[in-house]
Design an enzyme around this catalytic site. Structure first.
Site, PDB file in Angstrom:
ATOM      1  CG  ASP A  20      -0.362  -0.227   2.516  1.00 37.89           C
ATOM      2  OD1 ASP A  20       0.866  -0.413   2.579  1.00 37.89           O
ATOM      3  OD2 ASP A  20      -1.082  -0.203   3.520  1.00 37.89           O
ATOM      4  CE1 TYR A  69       7.683   3.930   0.684  1.00 33.61           C
ATOM      5  CE2 TYR A  69       7.381   5.427  -1.150  1.00 33.61           C
ATOM      6  CZ  TYR A  69       8.059   4.384  -0.569  1.00 33.61           C
ATOM      7  OH  TYR A  69       9.108   3.790  -1.224  1.00 33.61           O
ATOM      8  CG  PHE A  83       8.662   0.285  -4.102  1.00 36.11           C
ATOM      9  CD1 PHE A  83       8.958  -0.076  -2.792  1.00 36.11           C
ATOM     10  CD2 PHE A  83       8.072  -0.658  -4.927  1.00 36.11           C
ATOM     11  CE1 PHE A  83       8.665  -1.346  -2.322  1.00 36.11           C
ATOM     12  CE2 PHE A  83       7.773  -1.933  -4.460  1.00 36.11           C
ATOM     13  CZ  PHE A  83       8.078  -2.289  -3.157  1.00 36.11           C
ATOM     14  CG  HIS A  95       8.957  -5.359   1.142  1.00 28.95           C
ATOM     15  ND1 HIS A  95       9.522  -4.191   1.614  1.00 28.95           N
ATOM     16  CD2 HIS A  95       7.834  -4.997   0.480  1.00 28.95           C
ATOM     17  CE1 HIS A  95       8.750  -3.165   1.253  1.00 28.95           C
ATOM     18  NE2 HIS A  95       7.734  -3.633   0.554  1.00 28.95           N
TER      19      HIS A  95
END
Length: 241
Positions: free
Chosen positions: A64, A66, A77, A206
């Site tokens: 989801d 930031y 990202f 991740h």
């Protein structure tokens, strides 16, 4: 009715009136009216607006957005220009430099020392999105300071449809699945592409500091993408920023 402004409009035309999306829309209306939600409402569909369906060569799937002020811009990202880079993005750019070599090393140097020579990147990944890299989160909104707060509200149904449409396309592409949530989409991709697999799926931990040293670093995601695309007659991605 959402207007994306490219070929996604026709492909997703049936989604906007489905019960799950009308419920999601009402939930979002209340959330934006009563508190702070990221990204700003006009930026929710930036990933699709920036990278059309036909232009997608690589999908980088996030979780989801930031959830701290100013970070989210509707691209997984990525953060806006001149903004502090989150740790996950720092690790992605370090891996880019390690993978593709000295030509990209200025990215890491710039992050470590803002006074170093080179462009002030500050992590913005818009050039990738404009070059065929769909920067898609599985959930497209989040309440301020509350990671995962909009999960289970309907976004996953919507983004699964986006993933299915891409996986069903004949033209080969690469799916980069970083983290457990993204990795869970592998079966969805394989089902949607049919009996004859044609896409490359790259799974890895991740890039967050909690997991990056458990297998994210050294994955050579960017060169592997381009080797696969070139081998399949697709123009490779220019990873410059």
């Amino acid at each position: 009715m959402v207007n994306i402004g490219n070929d996604w409009d026709k492909l997703l035309a049936d989604e906007w009136n489905k019960p799950y999306y009308t419920e999601l829309r009402e939930f979002l209306r209340e959330e934006y009216a009563s508190g702070t939600v990221y990204p700003p409402a006009p930026d929710i569909f930036n990933a699709l607006r920036t990278t059309s369906y036909e232009d997608v060569r690589v999908v980088i799937l996030g979780q989801d957005p930031y959830h701290e002020p100013g970070q989210a811009q509707g691209l997984s990202f990525s953060v806006p220009y001149d903004f502090q880079m989150p740790p996950s993005l720092i690790n992605i750019l370090k891996e880019l430099s390690d993978d593709l070599g000295e030509e990209y090393a200025h990215i890491e140097r710039r992050n470590q020392d803002p006074a170093a020579n080179g462009p002030d990147l500050r992590g913005v990944l818009v050039p990738w999105a404009k070059n065929g890299v769909l920067l898609l989160n599985t959930v497209l909104t989040v309440r301020a300071h509350k990671a995962g707060s909009h999960r289970g509200r309907g976004w996953e149904i919507f983004t699964d449809r986006v993933i299915e449409l891409l996986a069903a396309r004949e033209k080969p592409m690469v799916f980069i699945l970083w983290g457990a949530q993204a990795g869970a989409k592998k079966d969805l991709i394989r089902r949607a592409e049919g009996a004859k697999p044609k896409h490359l799926i790259i799974q890895a931990p991740h890039p967050s500091p909690l997991s990056a040293y458990r297998g994210f670093f050294g994955g050579r995601y960017f060169s592997r993408c381009n080797y696969f695309l070139t081998d399949n007659g697709v123009t490779p991605v220019d990873w410059h920023l």
